[in-house]
Design a protein around this motif. Structure first.
Motif, short mmCIF file in Angstrom:
data_model
loop_
_atom_site.label_atom_id
_atom_site.label_comp_id
_atom_site.label_asym_id
_atom_site.label_seq_id
_atom_site.Cartn_x
_atom_site.Cartn_y
_atom_site.Cartn_z
N LYS A 127 25.59 21.86 63.66
CA LYS A 127 24.14 21.89 63.77
C LYS A 127 23.76 21.26 65.10
O LYS A 127 24.20 20.17 65.43
CB LYS A 127 23.50 21.11 62.62
CG LYS A 127 22.01 21.26 62.52
CD LYS A 127 21.49 20.60 61.27
CE LYS A 127 20.03 20.91 61.10
NZ LYS A 127 19.51 20.33 59.87
N TYR A 130 20.87 25.34 70.91
CA TYR A 130 21.62 26.53 71.32
C TYR A 130 22.59 26.25 72.46
O TYR A 130 23.75 26.65 72.42
CB TYR A 130 20.62 27.62 71.73
CG TYR A 130 21.28 28.86 72.27
CD1 TYR A 130 21.89 29.76 71.41
CD2 TYR A 130 21.32 29.10 73.64
CE1 TYR A 130 22.51 30.90 71.90
CE2 TYR A 130 21.94 30.24 74.13
CZ TYR A 130 22.54 31.13 73.27
OH TYR A 130 23.16 32.23 73.74
N LYS A 153 28.88 32.59 63.00
CA LYS A 153 27.55 32.97 62.47
C LYS A 153 26.55 31.91 62.93
O LYS A 153 26.73 30.72 62.66
CB LYS A 153 27.60 33.02 60.95
CG LYS A 153 26.32 33.56 60.33
CD LYS A 153 26.34 33.47 58.82
CE LYS A 153 27.38 34.38 58.26
NZ LYS A 153 27.36 34.41 56.78
N LEU A 154 25.52 32.35 63.63
CA LEU A 154 24.43 31.48 64.05
C LEU A 154 23.22 31.78 63.19
O LEU A 154 22.89 32.95 62.94
CB LEU A 154 24.06 31.74 65.51
CG LEU A 154 24.95 31.10 66.57
CD1 LEU A 154 24.55 31.61 67.94
CD2 LEU A 154 24.89 29.61 66.51
N SER A 155 22.55 30.73 62.73
CA SER A 155 21.36 30.93 61.90
C SER A 155 20.41 29.76 62.11
O SER A 155 20.78 28.72 62.64
CB SER A 155 21.75 31.05 60.43
OG SER A 155 22.37 29.87 59.99
N THR A 156 19.20 29.95 61.67
CA THR A 156 18.19 28.90 61.71
C THR A 156 17.44 28.91 60.38
O THR A 156 17.40 29.93 59.70
CB THR A 156 17.22 29.09 62.89
OG1 THR A 156 16.32 28.00 62.93
CG2 THR A 156 16.46 30.38 62.78
N LYS A 157 16.86 27.78 60.05
CA LYS A 157 16.06 27.74 58.83
C LYS A 157 14.77 28.53 59.04
O LYS A 157 14.15 28.44 60.09
CB LYS A 157 15.72 26.28 58.47
CG LYS A 157 16.91 25.49 58.03
CD LYS A 157 16.51 24.10 57.62
CE LYS A 157 17.71 23.31 57.17
NZ LYS A 157 17.36 21.94 56.80
N LYS A 158 14.37 29.27 58.04
CA LYS A 158 13.18 30.12 58.17
C LYS A 158 11.89 29.32 58.18
O LYS A 158 10.90 29.73 58.75
CB LYS A 158 13.16 31.15 57.04
CG LYS A 158 14.29 32.12 57.15
CD LYS A 158 14.21 33.21 56.16
CE LYS A 158 15.43 34.08 56.34
NZ LYS A 158 15.35 35.35 55.78
N GLU A 166 13.89 23.15 67.47
CA GLU A 166 14.66 24.12 66.70
C GLU A 166 16.15 23.82 66.80
O GLU A 166 16.73 23.86 67.89
CB GLU A 166 14.36 25.54 67.19
CG GLU A 166 15.00 26.58 66.35
CD GLU A 166 14.53 27.96 66.73
OE1 GLU A 166 15.22 28.92 66.37
OE2 GLU A 166 13.48 28.09 67.38
N LEU A 168 19.89 25.00 65.50
CA LEU A 168 20.58 26.14 64.93
C LEU A 168 21.76 25.66 64.09
O LEU A 168 22.34 24.61 64.35
CB LEU A 168 21.11 27.05 66.05
CG LEU A 168 20.07 27.72 66.93
CD1 LEU A 168 20.75 28.44 68.08
CD2 LEU A 168 19.26 28.70 66.12
N ASN A 169 22.10 26.44 63.10
CA ASN A 169 23.30 26.20 62.31
C ASN A 169 24.36 27.21 62.76
O ASN A 169 24.06 28.39 62.90
CB ASN A 169 23.02 26.38 60.82
CG ASN A 169 22.02 25.37 60.32
OD1 ASN A 169 22.03 24.21 60.73
ND2 ASN A 169 21.13 25.80 59.44
N GLN A 171 28.24 28.51 61.86
CA GLN A 171 29.40 28.48 60.98
C GLN A 171 30.53 29.16 61.74
O GLN A 171 30.40 30.29 62.21
CB GLN A 171 29.11 29.21 59.68
CG GLN A 171 30.17 29.03 58.65
CD GLN A 171 29.74 29.63 57.32
OE1 GLN A 171 28.69 30.23 57.20
NE2 GLN A 171 30.58 29.46 56.33
#
Length: 179
Positions: A127, A130, A153-158, A166, A168-169, A171
């Motif tokens: 976490k 970017y 896998k890159l993602s963010t909380k909606k 911001e 990013l998470n 994995q």
């Protein structure tokens, strides 16, 4: 007795001794050298003929070297692999100001043939922002002895809509071959 022999007989004995010494030297030294030289010429001729018959051999050899070097980058040490891998990756994450967490129950479905062949995979969750995540990914990809990145896998909380804060998470799954 030597003094009683005539010069002609002395010369004959001397030349006879020289012939015996040359014969012994030839059998113990020169004969093997000449045989090796002849064999070397024969093998060089066969090698030239084989290369002429198979013109793609240098290309296959280059491909083999490339694949061996790629395979070498996947090698990880079998002894205490998980602890060493965790220490290396967490050190890289902390150096890049990234939070790291361990997922004790990874969702990776293990292939039984891969496990038999010594192919192992480890999943990590990070976490951070970017740019730090990209630097971490670059550092991990250049590291030796930890395997290679196989899944990312890159993602963010909606619900997090502010661009300034911001995080990013990421994995990440590392795959390696135990040696």
């Amino acid at each position: 007795m030597w003094k009683q022999l005539a010069n002609k007989n002395k010369n004959m004995v001397f030349f006879g001794a020289v012939v015996v010494v040359l014969y012994i030297a030839y059998n113990f030294s020169f004969k093997h050298t000449f045989d090796a030289i002849v064999l070397n010429h024969q093998l060089k001729k066969e090698q030239v003929n084989d290369q002429a018959a198979d013109g793609s051999f240098p290309q296959i050899n280059r491909k083999n070297k490339f694949y061996l070097s790629a395979l070498k980058s996947y090698k990880v040490k079998k002894e205490d692999r998980e602890n060493r891998l965790w220490q290396a990756v967490s050190g890289m994450a902390l150096g890049n100001d990234i939070e790291i967490s361990f997922n004790p129950n990874p969702l990776i479905i293990a292939d039984t043939m891969a496990v038999q062949n010594g192919i192992v995979s480890q999943q990590f969750a990070f976490k951070g922002n970017y740019f730090n995540l990209v630097k971490l990914l670059d550092t991990i990809s250049k590291a030796d002895g930890i395997g290679k990145v196989s899944d990312l896998k890159l993602s963010t909380k909606k619900d997090n809509q502010s661009k300034a804060d911001e995080n990013l998470n990421m994995q990440l799954t590392l795959v390696g071959i135990e040696k």
